[in-house]
Design an enzyme around this catalytic site. Structure first.
Site, PDB file in Angstrom:
ATOM      1  N   HIS A   1     -23.865  -4.619  12.499  1.00 43.07           N
ATOM      2  CA  HIS A   1     -22.930  -4.864  13.710  1.00 43.07           C
ATOM      3  C   HIS A   1     -21.793  -3.895  13.427  1.00 43.07           C
ATOM      4  O   HIS A   1     -21.302  -3.609  14.513  1.00 43.07           O
ATOM      5  CB  HIS A   1     -22.284  -6.232  13.313  1.00 43.07           C
ATOM      6  CG  HIS A   1     -21.844  -6.785  14.782  1.00 43.07           C
ATOM      7  ND1 HIS A   1     -22.577  -7.205  15.788  1.00 43.07           N
ATOM      8  CD2 HIS A   1     -20.460  -7.083  15.007  1.00 43.07           C
ATOM      9  CE1 HIS A   1     -22.170  -7.631  16.669  1.00 43.07           C
ATOM     10  NE2 HIS A   1     -20.769  -7.455  16.328  1.00 43.07           N
TER      11      HIS A   1
ATOM     12  N   ARG B   1     -22.767  -0.944  15.471  1.00 47.65           N
ATOM     13  CA  ARG B   1     -22.715  -1.395  16.808  1.00 47.65           C
ATOM     14  C   ARG B   1     -21.084  -1.086  17.422  1.00 47.65           C
ATOM     15  O   ARG B   1     -20.750  -0.513  18.297  1.00 47.65           O
ATOM     16  CB  ARG B   1     -23.071  -3.005  17.265  1.00 47.65           C
ATOM     17  CG  ARG B   1     -22.879  -3.183  18.308  1.00 47.65           C
ATOM     18  CD  ARG B   1     -23.342  -4.910  18.393  1.00 47.65           C
ATOM     19  NE  ARG B   1     -22.774  -5.534  19.572  1.00 47.65           N
ATOM     20  CZ  ARG B   1     -23.332  -5.508  20.905  1.00 47.65           C
ATOM     21  NH1 ARG B   1     -24.566  -4.832  21.035  1.00 47.65           N
ATOM     22  NH2 ARG B   1     -22.929  -6.411  21.662  1.00 47.65           N
TER      23      ARG B   1
ATOM     24  N   HIS C   1     -22.409  -7.215  26.922  1.00 46.79           N
ATOM     25  CA  HIS C   1     -21.155  -8.312  26.680  1.00 46.79           C
ATOM     26  C   HIS C   1     -21.258  -8.831  28.269  1.00 46.79           C
ATOM     27  O   HIS C   1     -21.039  -8.318  29.078  1.00 46.79           O
ATOM     28  CB  HIS C   1     -19.855  -7.542  26.590  1.00 46.79           C
ATOM     29  CG  HIS C   1     -19.708  -7.138  25.033  1.00 46.79           C
ATOM     30  ND1 HIS C   1     -18.998  -6.161  24.760  1.00 46.79           N
ATOM     31  CD2 HIS C   1     -20.156  -7.400  23.986  1.00 46.79           C
ATOM     32  CE1 HIS C   1     -18.759  -5.923  23.313  1.00 46.79           C
ATOM     33  NE2 HIS C   1     -19.920  -6.725  22.774  1.00 46.79           N
TER      34      HIS C   1
ATOM     35  N   ARG D   1     -27.863  -5.207  18.900  1.00 45.73           N
ATOM     36  CA  ARG D   1     -27.670  -6.176  17.989  1.00 45.73           C
ATOM     37  C   ARG D   1     -29.043  -6.109  17.125  1.00 45.73           C
ATOM     38  O   ARG D   1     -29.995  -5.876  17.389  1.00 45.73           O
ATOM     39  CB  ARG D   1     -27.631  -7.689  18.340  1.00 45.73           C
ATOM     40  CG  ARG D   1     -26.454  -7.805  19.420  1.00 45.73           C
ATOM     41  CD  ARG D   1     -26.196  -9.205  19.964  1.00 45.73           C
ATOM     42  NE  ARG D   1     -25.124  -9.418  20.943  1.00 45.73           N
ATOM     43  CZ  ARG D   1     -25.199  -9.142  22.246  1.00 45.73           C
ATOM     44  NH1 ARG D   1     -26.332  -8.840  22.787  1.00 45.73           N
ATOM     45  NH2 ARG D   1     -23.953  -9.460  22.764  1.00 45.73           N
TER      46      ARG D   1
ATOM     47  N   TYR E   1     -12.535  -2.570  21.361  1.00 46.80           N
ATOM     48  CA  TYR E   1     -12.657  -1.334  20.989  1.00 46.80           C
ATOM     49  C   TYR E   1     -11.769  -0.241  21.569  1.00 46.80           C
ATOM     50  O   TYR E   1     -11.658   1.017  20.910  1.00 46.80           O
ATOM     51  CB  TYR E   1     -14.218  -0.916  21.561  1.00 46.80           C
ATOM     52  CG  TYR E   1     -15.265  -1.606  20.925  1.00 46.80           C
ATOM     53  CD1 TYR E   1     -15.424  -1.825  19.547  1.00 46.80           C
ATOM     54  CD2 TYR E   1     -15.853  -2.673  21.666  1.00 46.80           C
ATOM     55  CE1 TYR E   1     -16.455  -2.676  18.969  1.00 46.80           C
ATOM     56  CE2 TYR E   1     -16.720  -3.415  21.051  1.00 46.80           C
ATOM     57  CZ  TYR E   1     -17.089  -3.583  19.977  1.00 46.80           C
ATOM     58  OH  TYR E   1     -17.860  -4.450  19.451  1.00 46.80           O
TER      59      TYR E   1
ATOM     60  N   LYS F   1     -28.380 -11.840  24.268  1.00 45.86           N
ATOM     61  CA  LYS F   1     -27.933 -13.331  24.167  1.00 45.86           C
ATOM     62  C   LYS F   1     -28.271 -13.975  25.529  1.00 45.86           C
ATOM     63  O   LYS F   1     -28.133 -13.447  26.729  1.00 45.86           O
ATOM     64  CB  LYS F   1     -26.552 -13.374  23.901  1.00 45.86           C
ATOM     65  CG  LYS F   1     -26.179 -13.063  22.248  1.00 45.86           C
ATOM     66  CD  LYS F   1     -24.734 -13.394  22.077  1.00 45.86           C
ATOM     67  CE  LYS F   1     -24.361 -13.061  20.570  1.00 45.86           C
ATOM     68  NZ  LYS F   1     -23.025 -13.232  20.507  1.00 45.86           N
TER      69      LYS F   1
END
Length: 314
Positions: free
Chosen positions: A260, A263, A286, A165, A295, A189
Site C-alpha cells: 500500500h 500505491r 477510488h 492494491r 495525496y 473493490k
C-alpha cells in the site's frame, strides 16, 4: 446454560439470531468480501454485547444514547478515532437494515454521528528511493537470481507503476494482461473493473516474468494466475508484502512500507508530476474523489517543508 453461567462474550439467543441474519444479508445481498463481512460482524457483535450489558434484549427499546455509550466505551478502551469512525458507520448501516426489515420498531442510528478522524498524511516514498529499490531488484535478476527474482521485479514494477492494491495484483489472470495495448484489467473493490496502463519498465518486467520465470514456478495448480509462489500456487498477499518489505529494506534511509505504501507513492509522484486529481482517482479505483485528495495534502506538505527550509523569510 443459565444466564449466570453464560460466557460474557456470547450473545443471547435473540441477538445471536439477529447477527446471523445480518451476516447472511451482507453475504447474499451486498456481495461484500470475506474480509469486510468479518469486520462488520465483529463490530456489530461488540455493539450487541454492549446493549445486552445495558439490559436490552431487543432493538425496540434501544435509543441513540445507548449506541453512543458503546462508542464512548470503545474510546475509553483506547480505540483509534479511525476505528471509532468505522464502527459508528457499521452501526448506522446495521440499525437502518434492522428497521427496514422490521426487526426494530425504529432506527436509533439515524441521528448517530461519527467521531471526526484526524487526517494523517500517509507515509510515502521519495522517487529516488523507488528508483533505488527497483534498480537493486533488477540487479538481482542480472546476477542470476532466477525465477523468483524475475517475479519479484515484476511485482515491484507493477505495484509502483499502476498503484493497484495487493489483492488486485494477486487476483490478476493471464487474460487480464494486454501487452499490445500496454494495459492490465483489474477487478477492484465491489467487483468494479477498471483498466490501468503500464509503463515501459513495468511491461518489460512483466513480459520477462511471463515468458521466463513463471514457466519455471507454475504447475498444474497455478491455473491462470499471473503471479505464483514457489510452490506453484497463486501468490498470497503475505508473500507480496514480504517482497516489498525486503526490497525497501535494502535501500538505506527508505521507510519500511508494504504494497500500500507503493500505491501511496505512485499517487503522490503522479500528482507531483502534474497529473490531475480525477485521472489519479480513475487509476487508483477510488469511488470518491475525496479519498484521492489525501495525496494532494502530501504534495502540499512537501511544498511547505521546502519553502520553510529554503525561503529566507519563511
Amino acid at each position: 446454560m443459565t444466564d449466570a453461567a453464560q460466557d460474557p462474550d456470547e450473545l443471547g439467543a435473540a441477538f445471536d439470531r439477529l447477527l446471523e441474519d445480518y451476516v447472511r444479508h451482507l453475504t447474499l445481498r451486498r456481495n461484500l468480501s470475506e474480509h469486510t463481512i468479518r469486520a462488520y460482524r465483529g463490530d456489530i457483535a461488540t455493539l450487541l454485547r454492549h446493549l445486552e450489558r445495558l439490559g436490552h434484549s431487543s432493538l425496540d427499546d434501544v435509543d441513540v444514547r445507548a449506541v453512543r455509550s458503546w462508542l464512548a466505551k470503545q474510546q475509553t478502551l483506547g480505540q483509534a478515532r479511525t476505528t471509532l469512525q468505522r464502527r459508528a458507520a457499521a452501526a448506522r448501516v446495521f440499525l437502518s437494515w434492522a428497521h427496514e426489515t422490521q426487526r426494530a420498531s425504529h432506527d436509533p442510528g439515524a441521528s448517530l454521528r461519527s467521531p471526526k478522524a484526524a487526517r494523517r498524511l500517509p507515509p510515502t516514498l521519495e522517487q529516488s528511493d523507488a528508483d533505488a529499490m527497483l534498480t537493486r531488484a533488477i540487479a538481482a535478476v542480472e546476477d542470476g537470481g532466477g525465477a523468483v527474482a524475475e517475479r519479484d521485479v515484476a511485482i515491484l514494477e507493477l505495484l509502483y507503476a499502476t498503484g493497484i492494491r495487493v489483492s488486485e495484483l494477486c487476483g490478476l489472470n493471464l487474460s487480464d494482461v494486454d501487452q499490445e495495448r500496454r494495459v492490465i484489467r483489474v477487478l477492484g473493490k465491489g467487483n468494479k473493473e477498471r483498466t490501468v496502463p503500464l509503463g515501459a519498465p513495468a511491461l518489460r518486467a512483466l513480459t520477462g516474468w511471463l515468458d521466463g520465470g513463471r514457466g519455471e514456478l507454475a504447475d498444474a495448480g497455478s491455473g491462470a494466475a499471473v503471479f505464483v509462489g514457489e510452490r506453484g500456487r497463486r501468490i498470497d498477499p503475505r508473500v507480496v508484502r514480504r517482497v516489498v518489505h525486503r526490497a525497501l529494506g535494502l535501500v538505506e534511509g527508505a521507510p519500511d512500507l508494504g504494497p500500500h505504501g507503493l500505491r501511496h507513492a505512485m499517487a503522490t509522484h503522479l500528482l507531483e508530476g502534474g497529473a490531475d486529481l480525477r485521472s489519479v482517482q480513475e487509476l487508483l479505483g477510488h469511488a470518491s474523489l475525496a479519498t484521492t485528495q489525501i495525496y494532494t495534502h502530501v504534495s502540499n506538505e512537501r511544498l511547505r517543508r521546502a519553502f520553510e527550509q529554503a525561503h529566507p523569510r519563511a
